[in-house]
Design an enzyme around this catalytic site. Structure first.
Site, PDB file in Angstrom:
ATOM      1  N   GLU A 100      -2.442  -5.460   3.346  1.00 33.16           N
ATOM      2  CA  GLU A 100      -2.481  -6.913   3.536  1.00 33.16           C
ATOM      3  C   GLU A 100      -3.922  -7.380   3.416  1.00 33.16           C
ATOM      4  OE1 GLU A 100      -0.637  -7.497   7.300  1.00 33.16           O
ATOM      5  OE2 GLU A 100       1.386  -7.528   6.476  1.00 33.16           O
ATOM      6  N   GLU A 110       7.528  -4.849   3.432  1.00 35.30           N
ATOM      7  CA  GLU A 110       7.824  -4.962   4.854  1.00 35.30           C
ATOM      8  C   GLU A 110       8.710  -6.177   5.088  1.00 35.30           C
ATOM      9  OE1 GLU A 110       4.463  -5.089   7.419  1.00 35.30           O
ATOM     10  OE2 GLU A 110       3.453  -3.394   6.458  1.00 35.30           O
TER      11      GLU A 110
END
Length: 662
Positions: free
Chosen positions: A295, A424
């Protein structure tokens, strides 16, 4: 999940030694919706109570608006979530199921002890490798599982995890047990044919300039990769928390904001890490996929989770050419391996998706895009008491929360033949097993119908006695059994679905009133914009029902930019509240350019810019009144938004039709 992997240093651990670690999530409703820029500041993260300090007690993570949930567990002084004594659903055997659900795999005493530290065998020669496209490879993935809160456990460079810590101490730092072959066997037997292994590498590397990774750490990671290989699983291997190693301080090694010297140093460090990973795994077959960053973002920045700034996204786009070059030049099978790159913060928002630039590659069709989408956010992530715990396919808004989150990535990439993996997703347990089961089955089947493949986030936490716990856990790694089997069964059903999930019925979509009669029809030459969709709130995921959005086609863009073009809104009644005209330029990452058209009582503010015709209930807006009109005219892509603040939804405005006229 990849939402918060950022534990916040709270300090004063001695005072809070009796506190249980908790992960606080921001409340998207704290930010105003009206006139807010989609990539504006996300809500600030509240501090979380500290756990007791010590080598093996991780600091609490602080989730932010929708991106990362593999935050740490409570300290070792606290009960360990997921043990049989705390997790009744894991204490008793799960029922055997077929490929439609998870299998209960009894522990194998001979294989359930912590693994030996002996090195995994390095393939001397490249394994047989199918040279297929990224799209072909991704299509073979049925459903994936995240080995969360294990190899990515970190102290974020704060010194609580000494450099000489054992591999087992590092792997279990966030309270999960060391991963065993029996664990991965059980995950495969449950119906998962893919696994994502998040790894923090800078934890085990020395400093600049070489960043040499400890060989015992590298071999332990390879050992677990080999568990998956032995099960013929697809494997995603990433760099996780390395973009957040310094917890948003000067200790950060990988930076996406700063001076040119700082960015250059970060790129050099990134190169060093991937040179070593690529070399160690270069001979594996095509089922091993490298994920360049998890991320990537600027921690604690105003737009951390809403897509970043132009400069931050530009900095991120400098990393991926390094990643591709290093892997392609490392030999073995890496010259043709499929590689995965993430949007800014792995965000599913249009800002992040449209701001990602695919790097040049020496081989064609070998890139996959990664996003993380916990949608709808208030159901999936927000753990605060009173947060949304219900979800149903009978509720159009619930379904739309899923569909809207996946729209930008589908439009930008999948529709153009570039595969996307949702690395995710998940929904925390709120004593709502049936709702989670309904949600996950719909989510996975709908995503599959669009071409996405999904990896459920599992941090191993199934129960806890402290507020704010991120209960994303399913698999008890001590007993090799799944909790919440109803949810896992539904997940597998969604993954096995062969027909697209049902879209919301016309009556449940944003529903403009019936079409106008012939006498009310727009003038000849009008370009109808069709139905609108809703916008997003600041978290970039939650639906904003106060916005009507039209994503213009090429022909509509041409019409909108013509001199004298107007937007004619046929309404079912007179407006009575503030209304704004907003335009977006996706190609140039311009996301909120607003012009106030109606005041708080619904009256036209400037008669030269708009007009209301009460006899036909038509609001006509001159597009030349748009904010920064000269910039508007230069956009190759345009979205038009009507933001209306007269009730709970833009539906209250009663839009019957929207047309571009002259």
């Amino acid at each position: 999940m990849t939402l918060l992997k950022k534990a916040v240093s709270v300090g004063m651990a001695a005072i809070l030694a009796l506190s249980l670690a908790a992960c606080g999530t921001p409340d998207p409703t704290d930010s105003p919706d009206s006139g807010a820029q989609r990539n504006s500041a996300s809500p600030s993260n509240p501090s979380a109570p500290s756990s007791s300090s010590g080598v093996n007690s991780p600091e609490p993570g602080t989730p932010s608006s929708g991106q990362d949930t593999d935050s740490p567990y409570p300290s070792d002084d606290s009960p360990i979530p997921g043990t049989p004594s705390q997790d009744p659903s894991a204490a008793s055997p799960s029922p055997d199921v077929s490929s439609q659900g998870p299998s209960a795999v009894p522990p194998d005493p001979s294989r359930s002890s912590p693994p030996s530290p002996s090195p995994s065998a390095v393939p001397n020669e490249p394994k047989p490798f199918r040279d297929i496209t990224a799209a072909q490879l991704v299509s073979e993935i049925k459903i994936g599982w995240n080995l969360g809160n294990s190899f990515e456990a970190t102290d974020f460079g704060e010194g609580r995890l000494p450099a000489n810590s054992t591999v087992q101490t590092m792997e279990t730092f966030w309270s999960n047990p060391a991963t065993t072959r029996a664990n991965i066997d059980a995950v495969k037997a449950a119906g998962f044919n893919a696994i994502r292994i998040p790894v923090s590498w800078f934890n085990a590397a020395n400093g600049a300039p070489d960043y040499i990774i400890r060989s015992d750490w590298m071999e332990r990671v390879a050992e677990v990769v080999d568990y998956a290989v032995a099960n013929d699983m697809y494997v995603l291997l990433d760099t996780h928390h390395d973009e957040y190693h310094g917890h948003g301080t000067d200790r950060d090694v990988l930076r996406f904001e700063g001076t040119e010297a700082q960015i250059t140093a970060s790129l050099n460090a990134y190169r060093k890490i991937w040179e070593q990973i690529a070399d160690r795994f270069k001979n594996y077959n095509e089922k091993l996929i490298f994920e360049g960053l998890n991320e990537p973002r600027v921690p604690n920045s105003a737009q951390e989770w809403s897509g970043g700034t132009d400069a931050q996204r530009a900095a991120l786009n400098r990393y991926y050419p390094v990643f591709v070059e290093v892997v392609r030049n490392s030999g073995g099978n890496n010259g043709k391996r499929v590689l995965m790159i993430s949007t800014y913060a792995a965000s599913a928002t249009a800002t992040a998706v449209n701001g990602l630039t695919l790097p040049r590659d020496s081989v064609a069709n070998k890139l996959v895009v990664s996003i993380h989408a916990y949608a709808p956010y208030t159901f999936c992530y927000d753990p605060k008491p009173g947060s949304v715990s219900t979800w149903s396919t009978a509720n159009a808004a619930d379904i739309k929360g899923v569909q809207d989150a996946l729209g930008p990535a589908y439009d930008k990439f999948i529709s153009k033949g570039i595969p996307v993996i949702i690395g995710e997703f998940g929904a925390v347990h709120k004593n709502n097993t049936n709702a989670r089961a309904a949600w996950v089955e719909y989510y996975v089947s709908y995503a599959k119908s669009l071409g996405f493949r999904c990896f459920i986030w599992d941090n191993g936490v199934t129960s806890a006695d402290y507020e704010g716990a991120e209960l994303f856990g399913f698999f008890n790694r001590r007993t090799n059994r799944f909790a919440f089997t109803e949810v896992i069964d539904a997940l597998i059903r969604g993954a096995n679905s062969t027909s697209p999930s049902p879209s919301p019925s016309p009556s449940s979509s944003p529903s403009p009133s019936p079409s106008p009669s012939p006498s009310d029809s727009p003038p000849s030459g009008a370009v109808n914009l069709g139905k609108y969709s809703y916008g997003y709130k600041e978290d970039g995921v939650t639906t904003n029902t106060q916005q009507a959005v039209w994503n213009l086609t090429a022909a509509q863009v041409t019409a909108a930019k013509e001199t004298g073009a107007k937007l004619a809104l046929k309404l079912s009644k007179a407006p009575s509240a503030t209304l704004q005209l907003v335009w977006q330029g996706p190609a140039n990452s311009l996301w909120w350019n607003q012009k106030d058209i109606l005041d708080s009582t619904g009256n036209v503010i400037s008669p030269g810019e708009a007009a209301w015709n009460p006899s036909t209930n038509t609001l006509t807006i001159n597009l030349s009144a748009a904010a920064d009109y000269s910039v508007f005219k230069n956009q190759p892509e345009l979205n038009l938004i009507i933001a209306y603040y007269g009730g709970n939804s833009v539906d209250d405005l009663g839009i019957v039709s929207a047309d571009l006229i002259k």
